[in-house]
Design an enzyme around this catalytic site. Structure first.
Site, PDB file in Angstrom:
ATOM      1  N   HIS A  28      19.507 -14.631  -3.610  1.00  0.00           N
ATOM      2  CA  HIS A  28      19.178 -13.229  -3.397  1.00  0.00           C
ATOM      3  C   HIS A  28      18.259 -12.651  -4.478  1.00  0.00           C
ATOM      4  O   HIS A  28      17.306 -11.953  -4.166  1.00  0.00           O
ATOM      5  CB  HIS A  28      20.451 -12.387  -3.276  1.00  0.00           C
ATOM      6  CG  HIS A  28      21.126 -12.528  -1.946  1.00  0.00           C
ATOM      7  ND1 HIS A  28      21.657 -13.719  -1.514  1.00  0.00           N
ATOM      8  CD2 HIS A  28      21.329 -11.647  -0.957  1.00  0.00           C
ATOM      9  CE1 HIS A  28      22.164 -13.555  -0.317  1.00  0.00           C
ATOM     10  NE2 HIS A  28      21.983 -12.301   0.059  1.00  0.00           N
TER      11      HIS A  28
ATOM     12  N   LEU B 264       8.938   7.527   6.433  1.00  0.00           N
ATOM     13  CA  LEU B 264       7.685   6.949   5.967  1.00  0.00           C
ATOM     14  C   LEU B 264       6.637   8.063   6.021  1.00  0.00           C
ATOM     15  O   LEU B 264       6.497   8.721   7.058  1.00  0.00           O
ATOM     16  CB  LEU B 264       7.250   5.787   6.857  1.00  0.00           C
ATOM     17  CG  LEU B 264       5.989   5.105   6.347  1.00  0.00           C
ATOM     18  CD1 LEU B 264       6.303   4.201   5.162  1.00  0.00           C
ATOM     19  CD2 LEU B 264       5.309   4.297   7.443  1.00  0.00           C
TER      20      LEU B 264
ATOM     21  N   TYR C 203       4.357  -4.298   4.493  1.00  0.00           N
ATOM     22  CA  TYR C 203       3.241  -4.483   5.412  1.00  0.00           C
ATOM     23  C   TYR C 203       2.463  -3.192   5.620  1.00  0.00           C
ATOM     24  O   TYR C 203       2.901  -2.116   5.198  1.00  0.00           O
ATOM     25  CB  TYR C 203       3.746  -5.020   6.754  1.00  0.00           C
ATOM     26  CG  TYR C 203       4.411  -3.993   7.641  1.00  0.00           C
ATOM     27  CD1 TYR C 203       5.668  -3.501   7.342  1.00  0.00           C
ATOM     28  CD2 TYR C 203       3.756  -3.504   8.777  1.00  0.00           C
ATOM     29  CE1 TYR C 203       6.272  -2.553   8.153  1.00  0.00           C
ATOM     30  CE2 TYR C 203       4.357  -2.559   9.590  1.00  0.00           C
ATOM     31  CZ  TYR C 203       5.613  -2.080   9.277  1.00  0.00           C
ATOM     32  OH  TYR C 203       6.201  -1.133  10.067  1.00  0.00           O
TER      33      TYR C 203
ATOM     34  N   ARG D 211      -0.979   3.011  -0.013  1.00  0.00           N
ATOM     35  CA  ARG D 211       0.448   2.970   0.360  1.00  0.00           C
ATOM     36  C   ARG D 211       0.994   1.544   0.238  1.00  0.00           C
ATOM     37  O   ARG D 211       2.151   1.356  -0.145  1.00  0.00           O
ATOM     38  CB  ARG D 211       0.644   3.516   1.776  1.00  0.00           C
ATOM     39  CG  ARG D 211       2.123   3.670   2.135  1.00  0.00           C
ATOM     40  CD  ARG D 211       2.331   4.396   3.445  1.00  0.00           C
ATOM     41  NE  ARG D 211       1.804   3.642   4.577  1.00  0.00           N
ATOM     42  CZ  ARG D 211       1.774   4.101   5.827  1.00  0.00           C
ATOM     43  NH1 ARG D 211       2.231   5.307   6.106  1.00  0.00           N
ATOM     44  NH2 ARG D 211       1.277   3.367   6.801  1.00  0.00           N
TER      45      ARG D 211
ATOM     46  N   LYS E 147       7.300   0.870   3.208  1.00  0.00           N
ATOM     47  CA  LYS E 147       6.911   0.207   4.461  1.00  0.00           C
ATOM     48  C   LYS E 147       7.343  -1.255   4.369  1.00  0.00           C
ATOM     49  O   LYS E 147       6.530  -2.166   4.175  1.00  0.00           O
ATOM     50  CB  LYS E 147       5.411   0.366   4.741  1.00  0.00           C
ATOM     51  CG  LYS E 147       5.086   0.260   6.230  1.00  0.00           C
ATOM     52  CD  LYS E 147       3.769   0.912   6.548  1.00  0.00           C
ATOM     53  CE  LYS E 147       3.232   0.553   7.921  1.00  0.00           C
ATOM     54  NZ  LYS E 147       4.035   0.974   9.061  1.00  0.00           N
TER      55      LYS E 147
ATOM     56  N   ARG F 133      16.621 -20.508  -1.364  1.00  0.00           N
ATOM     57  CA  ARG F 133      17.285 -19.262  -0.989  1.00  0.00           C
ATOM     58  C   ARG F 133      18.306 -18.806  -2.027  1.00  0.00           C
ATOM     59  O   ARG F 133      19.281 -19.486  -2.296  1.00  0.00           O
ATOM     60  CB  ARG F 133      17.963 -19.409   0.374  1.00  0.00           C
ATOM     61  CG  ARG F 133      18.464 -18.085   0.928  1.00  0.00           C
ATOM     62  CD  ARG F 133      19.076 -18.245   2.303  1.00  0.00           C
ATOM     63  NE  ARG F 133      19.437 -16.952   2.856  1.00  0.00           N
ATOM     64  CZ  ARG F 133      20.535 -16.273   2.509  1.00  0.00           C
ATOM     65  NH1 ARG F 133      21.377 -16.767   1.631  1.00  0.00           N
ATOM     66  NH2 ARG F 133      20.774 -15.089   3.042  1.00  0.00           N
TER      67      ARG F 133
ATOM     68  N   GLU G 226      12.434  11.045  11.729  1.00  0.00           N
ATOM     69  CA  GLU G 226      11.137  10.549  12.225  1.00  0.00           C
ATOM     70  C   GLU G 226      11.381   9.705  13.464  1.00  0.00           C
ATOM     71  O   GLU G 226      12.496   9.687  13.991  1.00  0.00           O
ATOM     72  CB  GLU G 226      10.416   9.752  11.130  1.00  0.00           C
ATOM     73  CG  GLU G 226      11.184   8.516  10.676  1.00  0.00           C
ATOM     74  CD  GLU G 226      10.433   7.673   9.650  1.00  0.00           C
ATOM     75  OE1 GLU G 226       9.205   7.795   9.531  1.00  0.00           O
ATOM     76  OE2 GLU G 226      11.098   6.862   8.965  1.00  0.00           O
TER      77      GLU G 226
HETATM   78  O1  PSZ Z   1       1.481  -0.519  16.551  1.00  0.00           O
HETATM   79  C1  PSZ Z   1       2.483   0.171  16.300  1.00  0.00           C
HETATM   80  O2  PSZ Z   1       3.409   0.322  17.097  1.00  0.00           O
HETATM   81  C2  PSZ Z   1       2.555   0.903  14.998  1.00  0.00           C
HETATM   82  S1  PSZ Z   1       1.309   0.893  13.881  1.00  0.00           S
HETATM   83  C3  PSZ Z   1       2.142   1.844  12.794  1.00  0.00           C
HETATM   84  C4  PSZ Z   1       3.344   2.142  13.287  1.00  0.00           C
HETATM   85  C5  PSZ Z   1       3.585   1.616  14.548  1.00  0.00           C
HETATM   86  N1  PSZ Z   1       4.287   2.907  12.669  1.00  0.00           N
HETATM   87  C6  PSZ Z   1       4.156   3.455  11.398  1.00  0.00           C
HETATM   88  C7  PSZ Z   1       5.284   4.391  11.114  1.00  0.00           C
HETATM   89  C8  PSZ Z   1       6.604   3.915  10.999  1.00  0.00           C
HETATM   90  O3  PSZ Z   1       6.866   2.612  11.164  1.00  0.00           O
HETATM   91  C9  PSZ Z   1       7.647   4.823  10.695  1.00  0.00           C
HETATM   92  C10 PSZ Z   1       9.053   4.353  10.594  1.00  0.00           C
HETATM   93  N2  PSZ Z   1       7.362   6.114  10.510  1.00  0.00           N
HETATM   94  C11 PSZ Z   1       6.108   6.593  10.620  1.00  0.00           C
HETATM   95  C12 PSZ Z   1       5.027   5.761  10.948  1.00  0.00           C
HETATM   96  C13 PSZ Z   1       3.659   6.329  11.066  1.00  0.00           C
HETATM   97  O4  PSZ Z   1       2.872   5.912   9.987  1.00  0.00           O
HETATM   98  P1  PSZ Z   1       1.289   5.749  10.101  1.00  0.00           P
HETATM   99  O5  PSZ Z   1       0.778   7.041  10.615  1.00  0.00           O
HETATM  100  O6  PSZ Z   1       0.867   5.490   8.713  1.00  0.00           O
HETATM  101  O7  PSZ Z   1       1.020   4.623  11.039  1.00  0.00           O
END
Ligand code: PSZ
Length: 282
Positions: free
Chosen positions: A101, A201, A32, A51, A145, A99, A177
């Site tokens: 895997h 990420l 996503y 990305r 992501k 379903r 992070e």
């Molecule tokens: O709305 C929200 O709460 C959001 S929108 C994007 C995120 C949260 N997080 C992105 C993210 C992440 O899920 C992890 C594990 N590490 C870093 C980030 C930051 O990424 P960017 O800056 O691309 O959103």
């Protein structure tokens, strides 16, 4: 009622039909992105789209649209929903199939995108937020992501229950992070953040901040720091697409600096605001 993007089509929200055999639902088998919209325009859309394709490739999913077509589809969705300040959420699953895997041979990826209005967290920017240290027990491909967010969700919930805005994840001693953000510490005027390895990420906001540092001649090192070093930072902040840059003024029971958003952090917030085209006090 809002429109949503379903594969190539714009449809009304209540027309969406998803299969119970969708692999996103059963395995979290998909990826996503969240893209911010300011004043009706995407912010850093190309970076998010790049990305998205990288994540797809990393999970060996063939995404059937070109980047240009995909960008246009998202743009049309935003226009149709007349979003001025908000976000677009887009996900693609490997598809729906009985379903099992291993990858299904015939399933087609299922793309769904939606928009939502969103205001900037200006109050948090001014006041700062608290964060809780939590062991990072996620898998070793945090650079993807992925829709698999259970590790992130459990960490965020624990932080939330402790009255904190975010979880600061650490693998052993090393801070990686946030549960949905990247983390930066500032010591002696130098910014530190975990390098963009498989353990984090590589946030788009993180990258914008790195560019701002270059432009403003602020020293930045992509060097991991420990929990003890985090607690001893002069300033600390988290960043993400929707949070932007939020000062972290307390970590567990330790107050960071003087317990107020720091000078360098505020300077970065100001520079970030210039990039997104809003005035400092908006
Ligand atoms: O709305 C929200 O709460 C959001 S929108 C994007 C995120 C949260 N997080 C992105 C993210 C992440 O899920 C992890 C594990 N590490 C870093 C980030 C930051 O990424 P960017 O800056 O691309 O959103």
């Amino acid at each position: 009622m809002d429109w949503i993007l379903y594969n190539g089509d714009l449809i009304k929200e209540d027309e969406l039909k998803l299969s119970r055999e969708d692999r996103a639902y059963q395995f979290g088998d998909g990826i996503y992105e969240v893209i911010r919209i300011y004043g009706g325009d995407f912010f850093t859309a190309e970076e998010h789209i790049d990305r998205f394709y990288e994540s797809a490739e990393k999970i060996r999913m063939v995404f059937p649209y070109t980047k240009d077509v995909f960008h246009k589809m998202l743009h049309e969705l935003v226009e149709r929903n007349e979003v001025t300040d908000g976000q677009v959420y887009v996900q693609v699953s490997r598809g729906a199939s009985m379903r099992q895997h291993h990858f299904p041979e015939l399933a087609e990826p299922v793309l769904v995108a939606s928009t939502k209005p969103l205001s900037r967290p200006v109050e948090w920017m001014k006041a700062g937020v608290k964060a809780k240290l939590i062991e990072d027990v996620r898998w070793l491909r945090c650079d993807i992501k992925s829709l698999n967010l259970l590790g992130n969700v459990l960490a965020k919930q624990e932080a939330h229950e402790a009255g904190c805005f975010e979880a600061i994840l650490h693998r052993g001693d090393v801070v990686t992070e946030g549960s949905s953000s990247n983390m930066f510490g500032i010591k002696g005027g130098i910014l530190y953040t975990h390098p963009a390895t498989n353990l984090i990420l590589n946030g788009i906001t993180r990258r914008v901040i790195m560019q701002i540092c270059k432009d403003l001649d602020i020293e930045l090192q992509e060097t991991a720091f420990t929990v003890d070093q985090a607690l001893a930072m002069d300033e600390f902040f988290m960043c993400s697409t929707t949070a932007e840059i939020l000062p972290v003024i307390q970590i567990d029971d330790t107050v960071i600096g003087n317990g107020k958003p720091g000078k360098v952090t505020n300077r970065l917030i100001e520079a970030f605001e210039a990039r997104i085209g809003v005035s400092v006090n908006a």
